[in-house]
Design an enzyme around this catalytic site. Structure first.
Site, PDB file in Angstrom:
ATOM      1  N   ASP A  55      -6.108  -0.301  -1.144  1.00  0.00           N
ATOM      2  CA  ASP A  55      -6.830  -1.266  -1.971  1.00  0.00           C
ATOM      3  C   ASP A  55      -8.095  -1.775  -1.321  1.00  0.00           C
ATOM      4  OD1 ASP A  55      -5.273  -2.824  -0.003  1.00  0.00           O
ATOM      5  OD2 ASP A  55      -6.104  -4.540  -1.077  1.00  0.00           O
ATOM      6  N   LYS A  66      -7.000   7.259  10.401  1.00  0.00           N
ATOM      7  CA  LYS A  66      -8.386   7.149  10.906  1.00  0.00           C
ATOM      8  C   LYS A  66      -8.301   7.199  12.421  1.00  0.00           C
ATOM      9  CE  LYS A  66     -10.236   4.085   7.350  1.00  0.00           C
ATOM     10  NZ  LYS A  66     -10.758   2.720   7.133  1.00  0.00           N
ATOM     11  N   ASP A  84       0.537   3.507   4.202  1.00  0.00           N
ATOM     12  CA  ASP A  84      -0.526   4.248   3.519  1.00  0.00           C
ATOM     13  C   ASP A  84      -1.549   4.825   4.499  1.00  0.00           C
ATOM     14  OD1 ASP A  84      -1.489   1.743   4.229  1.00  0.00           O
ATOM     15  OD2 ASP A  84      -1.993   1.113   2.195  1.00  0.00           O
ATOM     16  N   PHE A 115     -14.193   3.203   4.742  1.00  0.00           N
ATOM     17  CA  PHE A 115     -13.204   2.425   3.999  1.00  0.00           C
ATOM     18  C   PHE A 115     -12.865   3.152   2.700  1.00  0.00           C
ATOM     19  CE2 PHE A 115     -11.349  -0.945   1.498  1.00  0.00           C
ATOM     20  CZ  PHE A 115     -10.489  -1.508   2.434  1.00  0.00           C
ATOM     21  N   VAL A 116     -11.580   3.476   2.527  1.00  0.00           N
ATOM     22  CA  VAL A 116     -11.157   4.275   1.378  1.00  0.00           C
ATOM     23  C   VAL A 116     -10.206   3.487   0.471  1.00  0.00           C
ATOM     24  CG1 VAL A 116     -11.479   6.542   2.454  1.00  0.00           C
ATOM     25  CG2 VAL A 116      -9.314   5.325   2.785  1.00  0.00           C
ATOM     26  N   ASP A 148      -4.969   2.676  10.919  1.00  0.00           N
ATOM     27  CA  ASP A 148      -6.349   2.404  11.287  1.00  0.00           C
ATOM     28  C   ASP A 148      -6.352   2.113  12.792  1.00  0.00           C
ATOM     29  OD1 ASP A 148      -9.013   1.726  11.186  1.00  0.00           O
ATOM     30  OD2 ASP A 148      -8.719  -0.188  10.205  1.00  0.00           O
ATOM     31  N   ARG A 168      -5.718   0.374  -6.248  1.00  0.00           N
ATOM     32  CA  ARG A 168      -4.522   1.081  -5.771  1.00  0.00           C
ATOM     33  C   ARG A 168      -4.095   2.145  -6.778  1.00  0.00           C
ATOM     34  NH1 ARG A 168      -2.390  -2.007  -1.441  1.00  0.00           N
ATOM     35  NH2 ARG A 168      -2.570  -4.251  -1.668  1.00  0.00           N
ATOM     36  N   GLY A 172       0.770  -1.242   0.000  1.00  0.00           N
ATOM     37  CA  GLY A 172       0.000   0.000   0.000  1.00  0.00           C
ATOM     38  C   GLY A 172       0.798   1.288   0.000  1.00  0.00           C
TER      39      GLY A 172
HETATM   40  P1  IMP Z   1      -3.967  -1.116  11.209  1.00  0.00           P
HETATM   41  O1  IMP Z   1      -2.939  -2.163  11.480  1.00  0.00           O
HETATM   42  O2  IMP Z   1      -5.297  -1.475  11.807  1.00  0.00           O
HETATM   43  O3  IMP Z   1      -3.534   0.264  11.618  1.00  0.00           O
HETATM   44  O4  IMP Z   1      -4.253  -1.127   9.667  1.00  0.00           O
HETATM   45  C1  IMP Z   1      -3.344  -0.625   8.748  1.00  0.00           C
HETATM   46  C2  IMP Z   1      -3.521  -1.298   7.419  1.00  0.00           C
HETATM   47  O5  IMP Z   1      -4.889  -1.608   7.179  1.00  0.00           O
HETATM   48  C3  IMP Z   1      -3.108  -0.405   6.276  1.00  0.00           C
HETATM   49  O6  IMP Z   1      -1.764  -0.619   5.920  1.00  0.00           O
HETATM   50  C4  IMP Z   1      -4.046  -0.836   5.162  1.00  0.00           C
HETATM   51  O7  IMP Z   1      -3.470  -1.883   4.435  1.00  0.00           O
HETATM   52  C5  IMP Z   1      -5.265  -1.367   5.857  1.00  0.00           C
HETATM   53  N1  IMP Z   1      -6.397  -0.424   5.862  1.00  0.00           N
HETATM   54  C6  IMP Z   1      -6.953   0.172   6.935  1.00  0.00           C
HETATM   55  N2  IMP Z   1      -7.962   0.978   6.598  1.00  0.00           N
HETATM   56  C7  IMP Z   1      -8.063   0.897   5.245  1.00  0.00           C
HETATM   57  C8  IMP Z   1      -8.926   1.530   4.279  1.00  0.00           C
HETATM   58  O8  IMP Z   1      -9.829   2.339   4.565  1.00  0.00           O
HETATM   59  N3  IMP Z   1      -8.707   1.187   2.987  1.00  0.00           N
HETATM   60  C9  IMP Z   1      -7.739   0.318   2.597  1.00  0.00           C
HETATM   61  N4  IMP Z   1      -6.907  -0.284   3.466  1.00  0.00           N
HETATM   62  C10 IMP Z   1      -7.064   0.004   4.783  1.00  0.00           C
HETATM   63 MG    MG Z   2      -1.310  -1.954   4.066  1.00  0.00          MG
END
Ligand code: IMP
Ligand code: MG
Length: 184
Positions: free
Chosen positions: A161, A133, A102, A154-155, A105, A167, A46
């Site tokens: 992706d 987020k 990228d 979700f973006v 979350d 992407r 990403g």
């Molecule tokens: P985290 O580990 O929960 O912080 O998630 C991070 C990863 O989740 C990012 O590197 C993305 O690959 C994926 N992700 C989280 N939210 C989104 C979204 O809205 N769109 C696409 N990928 C997301």
């Molecule tokens: Mg990712």
């Protein structure tokens, strides 16, 4: 002719907004790391789109390396379990490491990766993400550099992706509900 743009419900961040913000982040990082060499670690897949653009906006010495970490399946929710599928080959001992993703979350990915890299005797470690987020965070992790704080939607696009697709959109947007309804 159908194009990927037809699947987009709305554009959240235009290409111009993203490009301008990356230029600003590049200036800020250039100032913060003046006289130092950065090892930028891009989290594939990403962050590739964002990290390569960001690297061109940074004017200090820097190296780039890549890592594949996976915490998501094919859907839109985290599995909470971060696996390193491809590690960096650069020796980061005594280096100034900047990890680029990228989007943050829950923060699970950044937390796991930075803890792991920090244990290798780095001089410093910072994090940078194009999107944040914030309201979804469960880990207490705050990134050092953030492009945009975005709502909990979700973006896709600019590296982000849905099930591996979208992407290549040059902006960040939200997909039409019909996309999730159809089988890939
Ligand atoms: P985290 O580990 O929960 O912080 O998630 C991070 C990863 O989740 C990012 O590197 C993305 O690959 C994926 N992700 C989280 N939210 C989104 C979204 O809205 N769109 C696409 N990928 C997301
Ligand atoms: Mg990712």
């Amino acid at each position: 002719m159908r194009t990927v743009h037809d699947d987009v419900k709305k554009v959240l961040l235009t290409k111009e907004e993203i490009d301008n913000r990356i230029a600003e982040l590049g200036k800020q990082i250039t100032n913060d790391y003046a006289g130092k060499e950065i090892v930028m670690i891009c989290l594939l897949n990403g962050a590739a789109w964002f990290a390569t653009d960001l690297s061109r906006a940074i004017e200090t010495d820097m190296r780039m390396d890549f890592m594949v970490a996976s915490s998501y399946g094919n859907g839109t929710n985290t599995s909470g379990n971060v696996k390193v599928l491809l590690d960096v080959r650069t020796d980061i001992t005594n280096k100034h490491v900047l990890v680029v993703d990228d989007i943050i979350d829950t923060g699970t990915t950044f937390k796991a990766i930075t803890d792991m890299l920090a244990s290798r005797g780095v001089a410093s470690i910072k994090t940078c993400a194009l999107c944040d987020k914030k309201e979804r965070r469960t880990t207490g992790l705050e990134a050092d550099y953030i492009g945009f704080v975005i709502p909990d939607e979700f973006v896709v696009g600019f590296g982000l992706d849905y099930a591996g697709n979208y992407r290549n959109l040059p902006y960040i947007g939200v997909l039409k509900p019909s996309v999730y309804a159809r089988a890939h």
